[in-house]
Write an enzyme that holds these catalytic residues in place. Structure first.
Site, mmCIF file in Angstrom:
data_model
loop_
_atom_site.group_PDB
_atom_site.id
_atom_site.type_symbol
_atom_site.label_atom_id
_atom_site.label_comp_id
_atom_site.label_asym_id
_atom_site.label_seq_id
_atom_site.Cartn_x
_atom_site.Cartn_y
_atom_site.Cartn_z
ATOM 1 N N HIS A 156 -13.034 -30.158 -2.991
ATOM 2 C CA HIS A 156 -13.788 -31.349 -2.986
ATOM 3 C C HIS A 156 -12.807 -32.590 -3.105
ATOM 4 O O HIS A 156 -12.488 -32.713 -3.929
ATOM 5 C CB HIS A 156 -15.063 -31.358 -3.671
ATOM 6 C CG HIS A 156 -15.845 -32.765 -3.921
ATOM 7 N ND1 HIS A 156 -16.478 -32.975 -2.500
ATOM 8 C CD2 HIS A 156 -15.641 -33.815 -4.567
ATOM 9 C CE1 HIS A 156 -16.966 -34.265 -2.838
ATOM 10 N NE2 HIS A 156 -16.659 -34.682 -4.130
ATOM 11 N N HIS A 181 -26.995 -31.937 6.409
ATOM 12 C CA HIS A 181 -26.291 -32.736 7.116
ATOM 13 C C HIS A 181 -26.376 -32.550 8.779
ATOM 14 O O HIS A 181 -26.182 -31.549 9.117
ATOM 15 C CB HIS A 181 -24.879 -32.646 6.896
ATOM 16 C CG HIS A 181 -24.046 -33.657 7.545
ATOM 17 N ND1 HIS A 181 -22.620 -33.438 7.568
ATOM 18 C CD2 HIS A 181 -24.213 -34.476 8.628
ATOM 19 C CE1 HIS A 181 -22.046 -34.339 8.484
ATOM 20 N NE2 HIS A 181 -22.932 -35.080 9.065
ATOM 21 N N HIS A 217 -13.017 -36.948 -1.612
ATOM 22 C CA HIS A 217 -13.612 -37.983 -0.588
ATOM 23 C C HIS A 217 -12.536 -38.186 0.507
ATOM 24 O O HIS A 217 -11.961 -37.313 0.870
ATOM 25 C CB HIS A 217 -13.891 -39.372 -1.447
ATOM 26 C CG HIS A 217 -15.061 -38.986 -2.590
ATOM 27 N ND1 HIS A 217 -15.347 -40.059 -3.365
ATOM 28 C CD2 HIS A 217 -15.785 -37.899 -2.683
ATOM 29 C CE1 HIS A 217 -16.275 -39.429 -4.568
ATOM 30 N NE2 HIS A 217 -16.517 -38.110 -3.598
ATOM 31 N N HIS A 270 -24.901 -29.398 10.669
ATOM 32 C CA HIS A 270 -23.526 -29.278 10.259
ATOM 33 C C HIS A 270 -23.404 -28.709 9.017
ATOM 34 O O HIS A 270 -22.471 -27.777 8.773
ATOM 35 C CB HIS A 270 -22.993 -30.686 10.290
ATOM 36 C CG HIS A 270 -21.560 -30.848 9.743
ATOM 37 N ND1 HIS A 270 -21.067 -30.695 8.514
ATOM 38 C CD2 HIS A 270 -20.393 -30.992 10.897
ATOM 39 C CE1 HIS A 270 -19.684 -30.930 8.638
ATOM 40 N NE2 HIS A 270 -19.432 -30.685 9.808
ATOM 41 N N HIS A 271 -24.060 -28.995 7.856
ATOM 42 C CA HIS A 271 -23.857 -28.126 6.680
ATOM 43 C C HIS A 271 -25.244 -28.472 5.689
ATOM 44 O O HIS A 271 -25.742 -29.308 5.964
ATOM 45 C CB HIS A 271 -22.674 -28.521 5.834
ATOM 46 C CG HIS A 271 -22.496 -29.725 4.976
ATOM 47 N ND1 HIS A 271 -21.694 -30.652 5.320
ATOM 48 C CD2 HIS A 271 -23.077 -30.088 3.945
ATOM 49 C CE1 HIS A 271 -21.955 -31.771 4.781
ATOM 50 N NE2 HIS A 271 -22.756 -31.401 3.672
ATOM 51 N N MET A 327 -11.578 -38.148 -5.413
ATOM 52 C CA MET A 327 -11.785 -37.027 -6.472
ATOM 53 C C MET A 327 -10.703 -36.080 -5.980
ATOM 54 O O MET A 327 -10.215 -36.172 -4.611
ATOM 55 C CB MET A 327 -13.168 -36.677 -6.264
ATOM 56 C CG MET A 327 -14.349 -37.346 -6.579
ATOM 57 S SD MET A 327 -15.792 -36.604 -6.843
ATOM 58 C CE MET A 327 -16.751 -37.757 -7.825
ATOM 59 N N TYR A 357 -27.960 -37.357 6.282
ATOM 60 C CA TYR A 357 -28.014 -36.558 5.375
ATOM 61 C C TYR A 357 -29.713 -36.511 4.925
ATOM 62 O O TYR A 357 -30.256 -37.360 4.592
ATOM 63 C CB TYR A 357 -27.280 -37.001 4.147
ATOM 64 C CG TYR A 357 -25.838 -36.606 4.317
ATOM 65 C CD1 TYR A 357 -25.086 -37.624 5.070
ATOM 66 C CD2 TYR A 357 -25.351 -35.640 3.868
ATOM 67 C CE1 TYR A 357 -23.874 -37.159 4.981
ATOM 68 C CE2 TYR A 357 -24.017 -35.198 3.975
ATOM 69 C CZ TYR A 357 -23.280 -36.218 4.652
ATOM 70 O OH TYR A 357 -21.859 -35.770 4.785
#
Lengths: 620, 620
Positions: free
Chosen positions: A414, A335, A416, A264-265, A489, A232
């Site tokens: 979202h 990422h 985890h 990737h993002h 989350m 990241y």
């Protein structure tokens, strides 16, 4: 559980028979006049396949596609740069090669074949009884072989994957040797992998863009991509001093040529306005050298993930940035996914913002739905689909939304690492009305901001119910809610307009009822467990001896106990009112499960009544 | 709950369109050359349709049928004695006219039509898009009109009823006026009703009968059927003095001609051997005049219900009666169902026993599986499908069954009024192996002894798990286990050989764990409920404030808490061993849900690989 019949399970033709039949077909096919499937004339235009994604990290396989909603079908164009003896392409629940739905191109060294196949739970390939990957053409070009094929969203073949909204896990495998038949392909020996995409892109007309539109690129400054699988990267950019309020009306990715398979993002965050300045950091986000203050750069301005295209705001709204009360500092996060550990690759990817000083009628806003980040919401270990639900209640929307309502146009789901599915449903007067966003194959590794197919209008008194499904089969202790990567989350960031004060509308179980649960576990189970009140909630969850009873009762608690509602102006400031021990919203009518459209089964007779000659009917 | 897709529910053609299409078909049909569907020559032999049942209490409609397991289809012959303007015949979950699958014969006054239709949740009729009641012929005879038609067990049309083992609720309705179309039929105005049958009779070859076989008729002595809807008639018969031990090897009903529609079911019970004599009672079973001692006549010798045929014991076994240690007194019980309140009908129906003095190798036995009759097993009020399970554990079968095992050849399922489904599954080494008997449309009003399609072998160490599903939507307080008609049972009487000492293999939740549940309910809920230990278990259940939590936790308790096992030689004498606080059998592998066989859907392509001409595949 009820058995419906005492008959034995339905017998299927044995594997042997299947194989023999399939070999027979292969042989017949070889004796047939070879079918030349080739596109005449020029290549299809790029606009025919507006979406594109590399499948493998080297970019040897490149998938383009389009979506036809009238036909309920996807058209694929697969570019194979270095074809060897064929390839597998397909879809499966979460990217595994078992129980997958596959299009297979294979060569026995003499002829090539294309077919629709499926893999069983052991990874053995079988020809499909119904051929639903329809080959439309194949074409040689200097860059490689193009295969064109079509697949309906749903085929009603139980062996086939159902293409739905949300994430689709695509898989590919390369055949490096000739194979005598489909059945001879050994999946475990293939060079292959997976790629996640949103296959069913919404069909949205692009709003007109103003003539005074300007662009700004927030890109990495010629970064050397670290030679490790996951990085990241964090980079801080700064808006010019005195930059006034603008509306971002669109953004798109800028990806350095050659790095398409590595980036990737990417996300652009705005930093918190309460700090005058932020350090100009440029380095890995997890570095010890990264200044702590960068943790205050969390307000999403733009987000892109592989396969996504440009993001357009609806023509009535734009995302405000610049001007007083807004930080000049932006954080770009990229990422890099580098599984082949390439060394020395340089990258200047990022996001290009399109903005205008001619403000649109409405500021767009972002609202957080789902669960509060608190350990009271927990998932037992060893669960394959444990469900948690967060509520935005009628009382909160009544108070915080304008009478004319808000329009949700995009959503970012979202969780985890344990998250597997996420869905938000709009309910009104106790009746489910509309799915706001759903992903039945959600992956925490693929979090895009997704435009909604249809804008969702939410009015005062509506309820927004967000449900997440988790898998904790690989964990040995409870997973509690929280910020940590091994905590969980359940969030849906919805993008909407006009902006309101409501930033957060979430819930968690009432802590008093959770205490009763811990007491109950204490008393019910034979073991003497210390779950004294002075111990923290996570500690209490960790000390529970998990069995089906304690698990089931936790489920019952979550679907019964009153909730604490966070109906907040900002993450710390609640709207005035009583928000503790609120009743769970009750749902009296569920949305019907969508029934996939299928080709009609051929019945024994047409649907017309059959006329009879019985003479006169009544006997007098 | 997870929504799989954010798309709207799949659109179906609107009702309007459906109706228009169906009317169009009706009109087209009227202009077609009238199809004469008639059987040539003589009537079909009676043996072609071995099963027969009157549908209505007057016997105006008489259904005969046969079952073809190779074709997976039922052939029906329906005799309509006084045809007016048509009739409806069909099947539904529990005999209701809504959501039913119907074959309809109707006349507009000129022409007659036959078609496959379905009724929606409001009872409105619709033509089926797929015609699965296939008309085979129609024939006039002096006694009335015969309709012949065929129906596959499963059609895969979601509007169709799936014909399964166990009870099928047949419905009929008589059209007394001409109707212009199928849609014009008003179901609520019809004269109609329901009849329960076991449609899928097992296909069992009849064992050879010995030459010394004798018969004995246990029949009512010219009873006048009371002019009331429901009568249970009791009649005591007596075997001759010194009657030695015999084997009953077969029995069949003897129904007085003309009373076929009134005699609902009949049972012959043997009285308890501990009493030397029983009064020769002949009268209603619920009469005040009935001697109490008749309550000791409960050992089933034979049972028949409407639609059932002769019952044959397997050739290795017979049911012992007569001889020392066996009562000479038998009680015949006949259930007369007389909804039209006919007066003065005389009846001498009963059961004809076929028996032999040449004893077969094995005595047959009857064993009780399921739940102990105890209030600790309870069903909350307002439940539409609450499940209770009783276990015959591996420890009990290990102790009580011979090494060579036993063979179960017949089964009688039993619950009281709330029972909706019953199933017994055989499990070995934690894996479900075989369904012993299942009825997914079980009715407490239709309890037959059913021959099993396949004899089930049970060995020491096997587990027999009996699951009952209850509906208590119409009740306002908990339903506890017990003998009362408003209490519940969950029992499968299995008929087997060779007879063993094991008469009863049942279970109930451990009472200590139930006490913990009451404590938990006490503490968890805000209300102050008095569920002190001195109060009886039913009283404690009645005082629970039922909500989803208390309901769910009771479910969790029943699927978690250890059990008390009754592994008994007779209802009072347990086998030696520790039977309290036994672990619940754990099931690691379930039987797969049976997948109905359907006509294959027509796929876009045949299941053969498609050969391609790509030139040479490998680029060297």
């Amino acid at each position: 559980r009820m058995q419906n019949s005492r008959s034995k399970p339905c017998s299927c033709p044995s594997l042997k028979l299947r194989e023999v039949a399939s070999m027979y077909f292969t042989m017949v096919a070889a004796f047939l006049v070879i079918l030349v499937v080739a596109l005449q004339g020029s290549a299809p235009r790029e606009s025919d396949f507006p979406y594109k994604v590399p499948l493998d990290p080297q970019g040897l396989l490149e998938l383009s596609w389009n979506v036809s909603y009238p036909e309920q079908a996807v058209h694929f164009q697969l570019l194979i740069r270095q074809l060897q003896f064929g390839l597998l392409f397909g879809m499966s629940d979460r990217g595994e090669f078992e129980n997958a739905d596959l299009a297979v191109l294979w060569s026995d060294g003499h002829n090539s074949y294309f077919g629709d196949a499926w893999s069983d739970a052991k990874g053995q390939l079988h020809m499909d009884s119904q051929q639903d990957y329809q080959l439309l053409g194949a074409r040689r070009a200097p860059e490689g072989l193009y295969l064109l094929f079509r697949r309906a969203f749903s085929t009603c073949d139980p062996k086939d994957y159902l293409i739905e909204d949300g994430t689709v896990h695509l898989i590919y495998g390369i055949l490096e040797k000739p194979v005598s038949s489909l059945q001879a392909i050994n999946i475990s020996a293939l060079h292959g992998g997976l790629q996640r995409v949103q296959l069913l892109k919404p069909n949205i007309s692009i709003p007109e863009l103003p003539s005074d539109m300007k662009t700004m690129e927030i890109t990495a400054p010629d970064v050397v991509i670290p030679s490790q699988e996951t990085t990241y990267w964090c980079y801080v950019a700064e808006l010019p001093a005195g930059f006034p309020k603008h509306h971002i009306i669109m953004y798109e990715p800028v990806v350095t040529a050659g790095n398409e398979a590595l980036v990737h993002h990417m996300e652009v965050f705005q930093c918190a306005a309460e700090f005058d300045s932020f350090p100009h950091y440029n380095g890995p986000c997890d570095s010890k050298m990264k200044p702590d203050r960068l943790n205050y750069c969390r307000h999403v301005l733009a987000a892109w993930a592989m396969g996504a295209q440009a993001f357009y705001y609806p023509e009535e709204a734009g995302l405000a940035f610049g001007g007083p009360g807004s930080s000049r500092y932006l954080r770009l996060e990229i990422h890099y996914h580098n599984p082949l550990v390439f060394k020395g690759r340089r990258d200047s990817s990022g996001i290009r913002l399109y903005y205008t000083a001619t403000l649109r009628p409405y500021d767009a806003g972002i609202m957080e739905l789902g669960l509060v980040y608190t350990p009271v919401m927990a998932i037992p270990p060893g669960e394959d689909n444990f469900i948690l639900t967060g509520y935005c209640t009628d009382k909160c929307t009544q108070l915080a939304l304008p009478a004319a309502g808000i329009r949700i146009f995009a959503s970012q789901l979202h969780t985890h690492l344990a998250g597997r599915k996420v869905v938000t449903v709009l309910s009104r007067d106790g009746r489910e009305r509309q799915v706001v966003n759903a992903d039945g194959h959600y992956s925490p590794h693929f979090q895009e901001i997704r435009m909604l197919k249809e804008v969702v209008a939410v009015f005062p008194g509506d309820e927004l119910i967000t449900t997440c499904t988790y898998n904790t089969e690989d964990r040995s202790r409870a997973t509690v809610g929280g910020f940590g990567i091994l905590e969980e989350m359940c969030v849906n960031y919805v993008h909407y307009y006009p902006q309101t004060q409501l930033e957060l509308c979430k819930s968690a179980v009432d802590p008093g009822y959770l205490r009763r649960y811990f007491n109950l576990v204490n008393r019910f189970n034979d073991e003497e467990i210390c779950m004294c009140p002075q111990v923290s909630v996570p500690e209490q969850f960790y000390s529970i001896p998990w069995n089906t009873f304690n698990r089931d009762v936790l489920k019952s608690l979550y679907s019964f106990a009153p909730i604490s509602v966070h109906c907040n102006k900002s993450s710390a400031v609640r709207f005035p009112g009583e928000w503790e021990k609120q009743p769970l919203p009750s749902i009296t009518e569920r949305l019907p499960e969508p029934v996939p459209r299928c080709p009609p089964a051929s019945g024994p007779q047409p649907a017309a009544p059959e006329p009879l000659n019985l003479g006169q009917l009544r006997r007098d």
